[in-house]
Design a protein around this motif. Structure first.
Motif, PDB file in Angstrom:
ATOM      1  N   THR A  91       0.837  -1.362   0.100  1.00 48.93           N
ATOM      2  CA  THR A  91       0.070  -0.011  -0.094  1.00 48.93           C
ATOM      3  C   THR A  91       0.850   1.291  -0.063  1.00 48.93           C
ATOM      4  OG1 THR A  91      -1.678  -1.247   1.264  1.00 48.93           O
ATOM      5  CG2 THR A  91      -1.764   1.315   1.265  1.00 48.93           C
ATOM      6  N   VAL A  92       0.612   2.122  -0.835  1.00 44.42           N
ATOM      7  CA  VAL A  92       1.517   3.328  -0.956  1.00 44.42           C
ATOM      8  C   VAL A  92       0.464   4.462  -0.177  1.00 44.42           C
ATOM      9  CG1 VAL A  92       2.488   5.024  -2.576  1.00 44.42           C
ATOM     10  CG2 VAL A  92       2.265   2.731  -2.901  1.00 44.42           C
ATOM     11  N   ARG A  93       1.148   5.158   0.537  1.00 44.76           N
ATOM     12  CA  ARG A  93       0.602   6.162   1.670  1.00 44.76           C
ATOM     13  C   ARG A  93       1.186   7.521   1.252  1.00 44.76           C
ATOM     14  NH1 ARG A  93       1.298   1.477   4.169  1.00 44.76           N
ATOM     15  NH2 ARG A  93      -0.197   0.538   5.537  1.00 44.76           N
ATOM     16  N   PHE A  94       0.221   8.367   1.027  1.00 46.11           N
ATOM     17  CA  PHE A  94       0.582   9.796   0.605  1.00 46.11           C
ATOM     18  C   PHE A  94       0.165  10.780   2.008  1.00 46.11           C
ATOM     19  CE2 PHE A  94      -0.056   7.602  -3.302  1.00 46.11           C
ATOM     20  CZ  PHE A  94       0.787   8.357  -4.225  1.00 46.11           C
ATOM     21  N   GLY A  95       1.235  11.454   2.165  1.00 43.33           N
ATOM     22  CA  GLY A  95       0.692  12.387   3.327  1.00 43.33           C
ATOM     23  C   GLY A  95       1.192  13.941   2.923  1.00 43.33           C
ATOM     24  N   LYS A 103      -5.313  23.736   0.843  1.00 43.43           N
ATOM     25  CA  LYS A 103      -5.595  24.266  -0.378  1.00 43.43           C
ATOM     26  C   LYS A 103      -6.047  23.245  -1.374  1.00 43.43           C
ATOM     27  CE  LYS A 103      -3.729  28.283   0.472  1.00 43.43           C
ATOM     28  NZ  LYS A 103      -4.490  29.491   0.288  1.00 43.43           N
ATOM     29  N   ARG A 104      -6.309  22.021  -0.769  1.00 46.70           N
ATOM     30  CA  ARG A 104      -6.974  21.012  -1.748  1.00 46.70           C
ATOM     31  C   ARG A 104      -5.848  20.448  -2.529  1.00 46.70           C
ATOM     32  NH1 ARG A 104     -12.207  20.184  -0.309  1.00 46.70           N
ATOM     33  NH2 ARG A 104     -12.375  18.364  -1.767  1.00 46.70           N
ATOM     34  N   TRP A 105      -5.626  18.962  -2.608  1.00 44.85           N
ATOM     35  CA  TRP A 105      -4.846  18.234  -3.411  1.00 44.85           C
ATOM     36  C   TRP A 105      -5.270  17.304  -4.062  1.00 44.85           C
ATOM     37  CZ3 TRP A 105      -2.120  13.681  -1.442  1.00 44.85           C
ATOM     38  CH2 TRP A 105      -2.886  13.210  -0.239  1.00 44.85           C
ATOM     39  N   THR A 106      -4.365  16.784  -5.179  1.00 46.55           N
ATOM     40  CA  THR A 106      -4.841  15.637  -5.925  1.00 46.55           C
ATOM     41  C   THR A 106      -3.497  14.905  -6.263  1.00 46.55           C
ATOM     42  OG1 THR A 106      -5.939  14.628  -7.650  1.00 46.55           O
ATOM     43  CG2 THR A 106      -4.901  16.639  -8.227  1.00 46.55           C
ATOM     44  N   ILE A 107      -3.839  13.575  -6.528  1.00 45.76           N
ATOM     45  CA  ILE A 107      -2.460  12.677  -6.849  1.00 45.76           C
ATOM     46  C   ILE A 107      -2.626  12.742  -8.275  1.00 45.76           C
ATOM     47  CG2 ILE A 107      -1.378  10.447  -6.814  1.00 45.76           C
ATOM     48  CD1 ILE A 107      -2.597  10.257  -3.957  1.00 45.76           C
ATOM     49  N   LEU A 108      -1.438  12.944  -9.185  1.00 45.26           N
ATOM     50  CA  LEU A 108      -1.197  12.796 -10.672  1.00 45.26           C
ATOM     51  C   LEU A 108      -0.439  11.647 -10.676  1.00 45.26           C
ATOM     52  CD1 LEU A 108      -0.483  16.393 -11.464  1.00 45.26           C
ATOM     53  CD2 LEU A 108      -2.721  15.399 -11.395  1.00 45.26           C
ATOM     54  N   MET A 109      -0.591  10.790 -11.641  1.00 41.42           N
ATOM     55  CA  MET A 109       0.150   9.772 -12.385  1.00 41.42           C
ATOM     56  C   MET A 109       0.613  10.077 -13.559  1.00 41.42           C
ATOM     57  SD  MET A 109      -0.418   5.978 -11.796  1.00 41.42           S
ATOM     58  CE  MET A 109      -0.427   4.538 -13.437  1.00 41.42           C
ATOM     59  N   ASN A 110       1.902  10.054 -14.095  1.00 44.68           N
ATOM     60  CA  ASN A 110       2.392  10.556 -15.382  1.00 44.68           C
ATOM     61  C   ASN A 110       1.590  11.942 -15.865  1.00 44.68           C
ATOM     62  OD1 ASN A 110       4.198   8.314 -15.243  1.00 44.68           O
ATOM     63  ND2 ASN A 110       2.689   7.001 -15.880  1.00 44.68           N
ATOM     64  N   GLY A 111       1.511  12.604 -14.958  1.00 43.28           N
ATOM     65  CA  GLY A 111       0.682  14.211 -15.261  1.00 43.28           C
ATOM     66  C   GLY A 111      -0.871  13.954 -15.440  1.00 43.28           C
ATOM     67  N   GLN A 112      -1.348  12.757 -15.285  1.00 41.94           N
ATOM     68  CA  GLN A 112      -2.796  12.696 -15.371  1.00 41.94           C
ATOM     69  C   GLN A 112      -3.594  12.494 -13.979  1.00 41.94           C
ATOM     70  OE1 GLN A 112      -4.421  13.556 -18.259  1.00 41.94           O
ATOM     71  NE2 GLN A 112      -2.206  13.884 -18.955  1.00 41.94           N
ATOM     72  N   LEU A 114      -5.261  11.151 -10.951  1.00 40.14           N
ATOM     73  CA  LEU A 114      -5.433   9.609 -10.435  1.00 40.14           C
ATOM     74  C   LEU A 114      -6.518   9.784  -9.438  1.00 40.14           C
ATOM     75  CD1 LEU A 114      -4.546   6.673 -10.561  1.00 40.14           C
ATOM     76  CD2 LEU A 114      -2.929   7.017  -8.586  1.00 40.14           C
ATOM     77  N   THR A 115      -6.494  10.674  -8.618  1.00 39.94           N
ATOM     78  CA  THR A 115      -7.611  10.886  -7.691  1.00 39.94           C
ATOM     79  C   THR A 115      -8.555  12.095  -7.698  1.00 39.94           C
ATOM     80  OG1 THR A 115      -5.968  11.925  -6.170  1.00 39.94           O
ATOM     81  CG2 THR A 115      -6.299   9.454  -6.037  1.00 39.94           C
ATOM     82  N   GLU A 116      -9.503  12.197  -7.100  1.00 41.11           N
ATOM     83  CA  GLU A 116     -10.229  13.533  -6.924  1.00 41.11           C
ATOM     84  C   GLU A 116      -9.435  14.491  -6.089  1.00 41.11           C
ATOM     85  OE1 GLU A 116     -13.113  14.495  -8.386  1.00 41.11           O
ATOM     86  OE2 GLU A 116     -13.083  12.681  -9.634  1.00 41.11           O
ATOM     87  N   ASP A 117      -9.771  15.602  -5.917  1.00 43.50           N
ATOM     88  CA  ASP A 117      -8.815  16.312  -4.944  1.00 43.50           C
ATOM     89  C   ASP A 117      -9.722  16.327  -3.575  1.00 43.50           C
ATOM     90  OD1 ASP A 117     -11.564  17.731  -5.672  1.00 43.50           O
ATOM     91  OD2 ASP A 117     -10.590  19.792  -5.400  1.00 43.50           O
ATOM     92  N   SER A 118      -8.689  16.585  -2.430  1.00 42.45           N
ATOM     93  CA  SER A 118      -9.093  16.103  -1.268  1.00 42.45           C
ATOM     94  C   SER A 118      -8.547  17.290  -0.106  1.00 42.45           C
ATOM     95  CB  SER A 118      -8.637  14.859  -0.705  1.00 42.45           C
ATOM     96  OG  SER A 118      -8.646  14.808   0.792  1.00 42.45           O
ATOM     97  N   ASP A 119      -9.247  17.562   0.909  1.00 38.30           N
ATOM     98  CA  ASP A 119      -8.512  18.349   2.124  1.00 38.30           C
ATOM     99  C   ASP A 119      -8.059  17.716   2.869  1.00 38.30           C
ATOM    100  OD1 ASP A 119     -11.193  17.594   2.810  1.00 38.30           O
ATOM    101  OD2 ASP A 119     -11.843  19.515   3.346  1.00 38.30           O
ATOM    102  N   LYS A 120      -7.911  16.236   3.094  1.00 38.35           N
ATOM    103  CA  LYS A 120      -7.310  15.455   4.006  1.00 38.35           C
ATOM    104  C   LYS A 120      -5.780  15.489   3.896  1.00 38.35           C
ATOM    105  CE  LYS A 120     -11.279  12.279   4.036  1.00 38.35           C
ATOM    106  NZ  LYS A 120     -11.962  11.116   4.080  1.00 38.35           N
ATOM    107  N   THR A 121      -5.168  15.030   4.899  1.00 43.26           N
ATOM    108  CA  THR A 121      -3.591  15.172   5.071  1.00 43.26           C
ATOM    109  C   THR A 121      -3.076  13.905   4.653  1.00 43.26           C
ATOM    110  OG1 THR A 121      -3.873  14.699   7.269  1.00 43.26           O
ATOM    111  CG2 THR A 121      -3.392  17.065   6.538  1.00 43.26           C
ATOM    112  N   TYR A 122      -3.877  12.760   4.320  1.00 42.85           N
ATOM    113  CA  TYR A 122      -3.389  11.602   4.119  1.00 42.85           C
ATOM    114  C   TYR A 122      -4.356  10.652   3.140  1.00 42.85           C
ATOM    115  CZ  TYR A 122      -2.270   6.730   5.634  1.00 42.85           C
ATOM    116  OH  TYR A 122      -1.715   5.389   6.104  1.00 42.85           O
TER     117      TYR A 122
END
Length: 170
Positions: A91-95, A103-112, A114-122
């Motif tokens: 499992t890959v954990r992002f913090g 400021k809301r954030w999202t995870i990109l994979m190869n520039g695209q 991968l997830t919806e934006d979130s206001d969580k820290t993890y």
């Protein structure tokens, strides 16, 4: 008994106090000078896989100002980024720092995205996603970026980018 003129001891103590005050002012000034030469660090983002983790300051931006599309494209091509080995069964954990989450954030994979934006820290994502062609993976390594927004849900404004390379474990 000492023979000091009347009030002479008070003059000695006043001189000592002045020297101490001058030393304190000098130390504070030197400290402020050192601090003014330092840049304020940008918020950090961390990826953890098993017992290993990598942490990074912003590859681009991170100070809250909007980034231009050309700057983002250039940042996604940056080669000097942290890497971590990932077993597809892990499992890959992002913090992210709370300043990024606010400021809301999202995870990109190869520039695209991968997830919806979130206001969580993890957030967590199965390691197999990063090496699955269905999600745009190619080969044994994947560029993963954390994109910070401007605080508005689903906004296209980008204020920071943190990039990492995930390498498939042998």
């Amino acid at each position: 008994m000492t023979s000091m003129p009347r009030g002479g001891a008070a003059d000695v103590y006043a001189a000592v106090r002045r020297r101490r005050a001058v030393a304190v002012v000098g130390a504070v000034s030197a400290g402020l000078l050192v601090l003014s030469a330092c840049d304020k660090p940008t918020p950090r983002s961390t990826i953890t896989v098993g017992r290993s983790s990598v942490s990074e300051e912003a590859t681009c931006g991170g100070e809250g100002k909007s980034l231009e599309t050309a700057d983002l494209t250039k940042c996604l091509k940056d080669k000097d980024i942290q890497s971590i080995k990932v077993d597809p069964d892990d499992t890959v954990r992002f913090g992210v720092d709370p300043a990024i989450a606010d400021k809301r954030w999202t995870i990109l994979m190869n520039g695209q995205p991968l997830t919806e934006d979130s206001d969580k820290t993890y957030r967590t994502i199965p390691g197999s996603v990063f090496f699955n062609a269905q999600y745009g993976a190619q080969g044994n390594s994947t560029l993963v970026s954390i994109k910070a927004g401007d605080g508005k849900k689903s906004s296209n404004t980008v204020t920071g980018l943190w990039s990492f390379k995930l390498k498939k474990a042998d």
